[in-house]
Motif scaffolding. Structure first.
Motif, PDB file in Angstrom:
ATOM      1  N   GLU A 262       0.817  -1.207   0.000  1.00  0.00           N
ATOM      2  CA  GLU A 262       0.000   0.000   0.000  1.00  0.00           C
ATOM      3  C   GLU A 262       0.852   1.259   0.000  1.00  0.00           C
ATOM      4  O   GLU A 262       0.561   2.230  -0.717  1.00  0.00           O
ATOM      5  N   SER A 263       1.916   1.236   0.791  1.00  0.00           N
ATOM      6  CA  SER A 263       2.782   2.410   0.879  1.00  0.00           C
ATOM      7  C   SER A 263       3.492   2.667  -0.442  1.00  0.00           C
ATOM      8  O   SER A 263       3.572   3.816  -0.912  1.00  0.00           O
ATOM      9  N   ALA A 268       4.448   5.761  -5.309  1.00  0.00           N
ATOM     10  CA  ALA A 268       4.550   5.728  -6.777  1.00  0.00           C
ATOM     11  C   ALA A 268       3.587   6.729  -7.403  1.00  0.00           C
ATOM     12  O   ALA A 268       3.941   7.424  -8.373  1.00  0.00           O
ATOM     13  N   ARG A 269       2.374   6.810  -6.884  1.00  0.00           N
ATOM     14  CA  ARG A 269       1.395   7.771  -7.424  1.00  0.00           C
ATOM     15  C   ARG A 269       1.857   9.204  -7.196  1.00  0.00           C
ATOM     16  O   ARG A 269       1.698  10.066  -8.078  1.00  0.00           O
ATOM     17  N   PHE A 270       2.451   9.465  -6.042  1.00  0.00           N
ATOM     18  CA  PHE A 270       2.974  10.805  -5.774  1.00  0.00           C
ATOM     19  C   PHE A 270       4.088  11.148  -6.764  1.00  0.00           C
ATOM     20  O   PHE A 270       4.091  12.233  -7.358  1.00  0.00           O
ATOM     21  N   GLY A 300      -0.869  -8.135  -4.572  1.00  0.00           N
ATOM     22  CA  GLY A 300      -0.313  -6.816  -4.320  1.00  0.00           C
ATOM     23  C   GLY A 300       0.893  -6.657  -5.214  1.00  0.00           C
ATOM     24  O   GLY A 300       1.448  -7.644  -5.708  1.00  0.00           O
ATOM     25  N   SER A 301       1.334  -5.428  -5.427  1.00  0.00           N
ATOM     26  CA  SER A 301       2.414  -5.181  -6.387  1.00  0.00           C
ATOM     27  C   SER A 301       3.779  -5.034  -5.752  1.00  0.00           C
ATOM     28  O   SER A 301       4.754  -4.716  -6.440  1.00  0.00           O
ATOM     29  N   GLY A 302       3.877  -5.245  -4.448  1.00  0.00           N
ATOM     30  CA  GLY A 302       5.177  -5.262  -3.798  1.00  0.00           C
ATOM     31  C   GLY A 302       5.650  -3.915  -3.299  1.00  0.00           C
ATOM     32  O   GLY A 302       5.014  -2.880  -3.523  1.00  0.00           O
ATOM     33  N   GLY A 303       6.790  -3.937  -2.637  1.00  0.00           N
ATOM     34  CA  GLY A 303       7.334  -2.742  -2.006  1.00  0.00           C
ATOM     35  C   GLY A 303       8.472  -2.095  -2.764  1.00  0.00           C
ATOM     36  O   GLY A 303       9.141  -1.203  -2.243  1.00  0.00           O
TER      37      GLY A 303
END
Length: 389
Positions: A262-263, A268-270, A300-303
């Protein structure tokens, strides 16, 4: 290994799978068996004699059971590093004259090993585009034995067409091998969709605390036995204290990875919206070329993410000079956010043209998102990017 009947959910397996019963002297946590040598128990094979180098002490056995359950495999093996797992897998399954097909975008250490070390042993590799099945057929030889890919590539964050790879391997009688380090079993279990062998650098997310180096291989009992026999001779065993730390780290894997999923998406969006940023690589973004594939198969797409700044290397250096929370360091998967330029760390062993073929520019910045508050990370990236465009 015990039967997989009655499988429990991932979170429960992380805590309970493989644990010693009855507990030793009532200890909730299994102790460190700090003994190199164990009493002979009429083992029928050299490889079964209880000895640290043979990866079969109680600390190893606990991990093997737990890791096999996590990836839904028949068996597992821990090693002294991720590269020990990779090298033992290749050397345990291949012989002089054999051939590998591999995705062109691999972790730098793996790429160097198959491109520079294995040819000295008479084992050759052809690198292909893992999204171009026509190239696989052209690369195929009568001596091809393995097709090697990564579930999420490091550091470009590609998501290859692994379902097509699995189908190709089944049709051609090849062993499919996938490095699942960046996805983790929380987000993706390759064996459930038909992959033969799964590898991890357990240094990263499986341990999750930036304090040990370890590796793991999961798959069928037959494959793992062949790899273990080779590892027994190579000596890449994991010491009992590192086993204990990996065992401890695994218990919080699901909690850690879900926060990092989630983080990383929010960061990434920021970055994608920031005027100083030219490009962001993260499969959770709708703009990622394989976003639909990631959504279909991953939980999930990972960290891990990477990006490039419009100002190139100079702008990256400016960012590194201003950033406060992330440590400027290689590796990934720990509790602290790490930031690095792969061209100077993880992929420094590759020639510049080899990196360019993988899309790794000198200015590429890789970020491993940790466990800090996401808002604080975004604030820090914001202030660090000031004046860089």
């Amino acid at each position: 290994m015990t039967s997989l009947k009655g499988e429990r959910r991932l979170e429960t397996e992380l805590v309970h799978a493989g644990e010693l019963r009855p507990r030793i002297a009532g200890a909730v946590n299994a102790p460190i068996f700090q003994s190199s040598t164990f009493e002979f128990a009429n083992e029928g094979s050299y490889h079964d004699v209880r000895y640290i180098r043979l990866n079969n002490t109680p600390n190893h056995v606990i991990l093997h059971e737990k890791l096999a359950r996590l990836e839904r495999a028949e068996a597992a093996l821990v090693t002294s590093s991720g590269m020990a797992a990779i090298s033992a897998t290749f050397l345990g399954l291949l012989s002089q004259g054999d051939h590998i097909i591999a995705h062109r975008s691999l972790y730098g250490g793996t790429h160097s090993f198959v491109a520079k070390d294995l040819p000295k042993l008479g084992i050759e590799t052809t690198f292909v585009d893992a999204d171009d099945p026509a190239s696989w057929q052209r690369a195929l030889r009568p001596t091809t034995r393995i097709f090697y890919i990564e579930s999420i590539t490091n550091p470009i964050l590609e998501v290859v067409d692994f379902m097509a790879v699995i189908e190709f391997c089944r049709a051609k009688g090849l062993v499919s091998v996938i490095d699942n380090t960046c996805a983790t079993p929380v987000n993706f279990r390759p064996i459930e969709v038909g992959v033969d062998l799964v590898l991890h650098s357990a240094t990263k997310y499986l341990n999750g605390h930036s304090d040990i180096v370890a590796g793991a291989v999961m798959g069928s009992s037959g494959h793992i036995e062949a790899i273990k026999r080779k590892l027994d001779h190579l000596g890449g065993s994991l010491d009992p204290h590192a086993c204990f730390l990996l065992h401890r780290g695994l218990k919080t894997l699901a909690l850690r990875v879900r926060h990092q999923n989630e983080s990383a998406l929010q960061v990434a969006r920021f970055l994608e919206q920031h005027p100083a940023v030219a490009k962001v690589n993260y499969p959770g973004l709708e703009t990622h070329p394989r976003h639909a594939r990631a959504r279909e198969y991953f939980r999930g797409s990972g960290g891990l993410l990477s990006f490039e700044l419009k100002g190139g290397v100079a702008a990256a250096d400016h960012l590194f000079g201003r950033i406060e929370l992330p440590a400027i360091a290689p590796s990934l998967g720990g509790p602290e956010t790490l930031i690095t330029r792969p061209a100077t760390t993880s992929h420094a062993g590759m020639e510049s043209d080899e990196r360019a073929q993988q899309g790794i520019s000198d200015a590429l910045i890789r970020v491993s998102i940790g466990l800090e508050a996401t808002e604080d990370l975004i604030d820090d990236f914001g202030q660090a990017l000031d004046g860089s465009y």
